[in-house]
Design a protein around this motif. Structure first.
Motif, mmCIF file in Angstrom:
data_model
loop_
_atom_site.group_PDB
_atom_site.id
_atom_site.type_symbol
_atom_site.label_atom_id
_atom_site.label_comp_id
_atom_site.label_asym_id
_atom_site.label_seq_id
_atom_site.Cartn_x
_atom_site.Cartn_y
_atom_site.Cartn_z
ATOM 1 N N ILE A 119 0.848 -1.208 0.000
ATOM 2 C CA ILE A 119 0.000 0.000 0.000
ATOM 3 C C ILE A 119 0.882 1.258 0.000
ATOM 4 O O ILE A 119 0.597 2.237 -0.700
ATOM 5 N N ALA A 120 1.979 1.194 0.792
ATOM 6 C CA ALA A 120 2.875 2.362 0.882
ATOM 7 C C ALA A 120 3.488 2.687 -0.480
ATOM 8 O O ALA A 120 3.737 3.848 -0.797
ATOM 9 N N PRO A 177 0.065 4.209 -4.889
ATOM 10 C CA PRO A 177 -0.971 5.195 -4.564
ATOM 11 C C PRO A 177 -2.397 4.700 -4.848
ATOM 12 O O PRO A 177 -3.338 5.084 -4.139
ATOM 13 N N LYS A 227 -3.484 2.790 -1.920
ATOM 14 C CA LYS A 227 -3.750 3.732 -0.816
ATOM 15 C C LYS A 227 -5.138 4.348 -0.976
ATOM 16 O O LYS A 227 -5.897 4.436 -0.003
ATOM 17 N N THR A 228 -5.473 4.754 -2.203
ATOM 18 C CA THR A 228 -6.792 5.348 -2.440
ATOM 19 C C THR A 228 -7.893 4.349 -2.117
ATOM 20 O O THR A 228 -8.894 4.687 -1.465
ATOM 21 N N CYS A 277 -7.777 2.000 0.011
ATOM 22 C CA CYS A 277 -7.812 1.877 1.474
ATOM 23 C C CYS A 277 -8.576 3.069 2.070
ATOM 24 O O CYS A 277 -9.443 2.892 2.933
ATOM 25 N N GLN A 278 -8.276 4.256 1.581
ATOM 26 C CA GLN A 278 -8.930 5.469 2.105
ATOM 27 C C GLN A 278 -10.440 5.450 1.863
ATOM 28 O O GLN A 278 -11.213 5.977 2.648
ATOM 29 N N LEU A 335 4.659 4.052 5.095
ATOM 30 C CA LEU A 335 3.289 4.534 4.820
ATOM 31 C C LEU A 335 3.209 6.060 4.824
ATOM 32 O O LEU A 335 2.419 6.649 4.100
ATOM 33 N N HIS A 373 5.856 7.981 4.174
ATOM 34 C CA HIS A 373 6.960 8.457 3.325
ATOM 35 C C HIS A 373 7.947 9.310 4.110
ATOM 36 O O HIS A 373 8.270 10.432 3.745
ATOM 37 N N GLU A 415 -4.824 9.540 7.614
ATOM 38 C CA GLU A 415 -4.440 9.446 6.201
ATOM 39 C C GLU A 415 -4.923 8.145 5.557
ATOM 40 O O GLU A 415 -5.182 8.098 4.361
ATOM 41 N N TYR A 416 -5.030 7.094 6.355
ATOM 42 C CA TYR A 416 -5.448 5.799 5.792
ATOM 43 C C TYR A 416 -6.862 5.408 6.219
ATOM 44 O O TYR A 416 -7.274 4.270 6.008
#
Ligand code: NPW
Ligand code: K
Length: 460
Positions: free
Chosen positions: A338-339, A342, A345-346, A348-349, A367, A369, A389-390
């Motif tokens: 996930i890190a 992107p 990550k999206t 996940c969000q 995660l 950065h 953020e997540y």
């Protein structure tokens, strides 16, 4: 399951300052410093005999004032004390200056240098408390080193001098206390990161002041009851856990996580590996499944990541998993994927179901950065940032694990010990959390209960 209600508050320094100011206003008598010094004197009196000799070192601020009150009260009881004041008398803050005056008025002696003969049975650290702002140097550093090299019991007042009350980061030098008697409320720095290595056994004296307003909570006992079980129930009542991970050579991670899920009370547990998962002969009730098949089954929760690896196949499976409308517990390589991606990550969000992520500091750094050091120097802030953020409930692992929720709550766990720094501990935690979530427990309750139980049971 009941809400987390009965756990003590955990205060950041600015919250403590407010709490202290309100307490001075609403409960002015006796003065708080008098109460703090008395609490320390009473604490020690129950632990010493009349042959004990006490070295008390007072610093330049109100922590030093606490030490002066303590020394005065001990000497009034006939205790042998040698008291060193490191601060300049004309620069003491008002409360400490009053404590100094009362000490002198009682006719007791003060040294302004460290004694050359070491004959103590107890050392009292009243050098710095929550007002520590920088690296101790000069006479302060010498006094800290002096206390550390005396092979006697050390009691720190409020905080070990050199330890940051908010972050648990220890400056060098920092007092290595056997005991810390902290005042008004718990500080996270006593328990997280370096905290437990420097604070020793921690005690709280609220100085008779009712609780104030704090953003954090300390987990020092089971925060909630385990999910109740009805006699008239069956395995279907307690949910189905899927665990996905275990590339070739890492299948053990899935074995550990599935066993932990089963032991946490999940009704059914299915393990799935990218490598080849053999039947677990010790727990043959744990089922096996191919990864794609696992993700198409009706699961109550999926734990993904233990030993998963970062292959293209792992990435595809993670993508599918993130789109499932069920709670996810995400650990290890799933976090690394996930890190690095992107789009993941999206996903996940944007999830609607609960997501729990369980990074250690290096995974957390990936995660966000950043580097591991910047995670470690402020673990609470880092965990809160990750949660936001997540869009996840976060367990930031390490000594004094921090739990943070997307709505800004944070918890510090106090269970566990250094023996837990071994391979496999994280896999067990993932399985335990998934096992509890499968039984219908919310992400916050499941993580706080499990993180505490994980540390507590590993002592056995
Ligand atoms: N007020 C009350 O009634 C109550 C207070 N209580 C007690 O007070 C404590 C907080 O007191 P506090 O704010 O005076 O801070 P404290 O920790 O004593 O140190 C500040 C002094 O140290 C100095 N300094 C800092 N770092 C330094 C360094 N590295 N090297 C050298 N100097 C350094 C700093 O100097 P400055 O940074 O201002 O230059 C300042 O002079 C709290 O922990 C509790 O024990 C309790 O009794 C409850 C009631
Ligand atoms: K101290």
């Amino acid at each position: 399951m009941s809400e987390i209600l009965h756990l003590p508050l955990c205060y950041l320094t600015n919250e403590l300052r407010e709490h202290e100011a309100k307490a001075q206003e609403n409960h002015p008598s006796p003065p708080l410093m008098e109460r703090a010094g008395k609490a320390a004197a009473d604490w020690l009196l129950t632990r010493i005999s009349n042959t004990d000799k006490i070295l008390i070192i007072a610093g330049p601020g109100n922590n030093g004032g606490d030490a002066l009150v303590m020394s005065r009260l001990l000497q009034l009881q006939g205790v042998h004390c040698t008291t060193v004041l490191l601060g300049k008398i004309n620069k003491l803050p008002i409360d400490a200056a009053n404590a100094y005056q009362a000490y002198c008025d009682a006719g007791f002696l003060l040294q302004n240098e460290l004694p050359t003969i070491e004959e103590w049975t107890w050392g009292i650290d009243g050098i710095f408390g929550i007002g520590l702002t920088r690296h101790p140097e000069g006479a302060f550093a010498k006094a800290i080193e002096y206390l550390n090299q005396c092979s006697v019991n050390i009691l720190a007042l409020d905080m070990p001098s050199g330890l940051n009350a908010d972050t648990g980061v220890a400056f060098s030098p920092c007092v290595i206390a056997h005991h810390t008697l902290t005042y008004l409320g718990w500080k996270p720095g006593l328990f997280t990161y370096d905290g437990r290595d420097y604070a020793g056994e921690a005690y709280l004296d609220e100085l008779g002041v009712p609780a104030g307003t704090a953003s954090g909570t300390l987990i020092h006992t089971a925060p909630v009851q385990p999910p109740p079980r009805k006699h008239n129930s069956h395995k279907g009542t307690y949910g189905t856990v899927g665990i996905l991970g275990g590339e070739e050579g890492m299948e053990g991670a899935v074995i550990l996580a599935t066993r932990a899920a089963l032991k946490s009370g999940a009704g059914k547990v299915i393990g799935s590996c990218l490598g080849s998962l053999q039947i677990d002969m010790n727990f043959p009730q744990i089922m096996r499944s191919k990864p794609e098949k696992l993700l198409s089954q009706p699961l109550s929760v999926l734990g993904i990541g233990p030993g998963l690896g970062t292959s293209a196949e792992a990435q595809e499976l993670l993508k599918t998993s993130l789109s499932l409308p069920i709670p996810l517990v995400i650990d290890a390589d799933a976090l690394n994927l996930i890190a690095a991606n992107p789009a993941l990550k999206t996903l996940c969000q944007q999830r609607n179901a609960d997501t729990i992520i369980t990074p250690h500091p290096l995974e957390a750094a990936r995660l966000l950065h950043t580097n591991t050091e910047s995670i470690n120097i402020n673990r609470i802030e880092s965990a809160l940032k990750l949660a936001k953020e997540y869009n996840s409930t976060v367990v930031l692992k390490g000594s004094g694990s921090i739990i943070a929720t997307p709505d800004g709550q944070w918890f510090v766990n106090t269970s566990g010990h250094p023996g837990m720094a071994v391979a496999g501990m994280g896999d067990v935690l993932t399985g335990m959390i998934a096992g509890v979530v499968a039984q219908g427990v919310t992400a916050k309750d499941a993580t706080s209960l499990t993180v505490w139980a994980h540390g507590e049971t590993s002592i056995l």
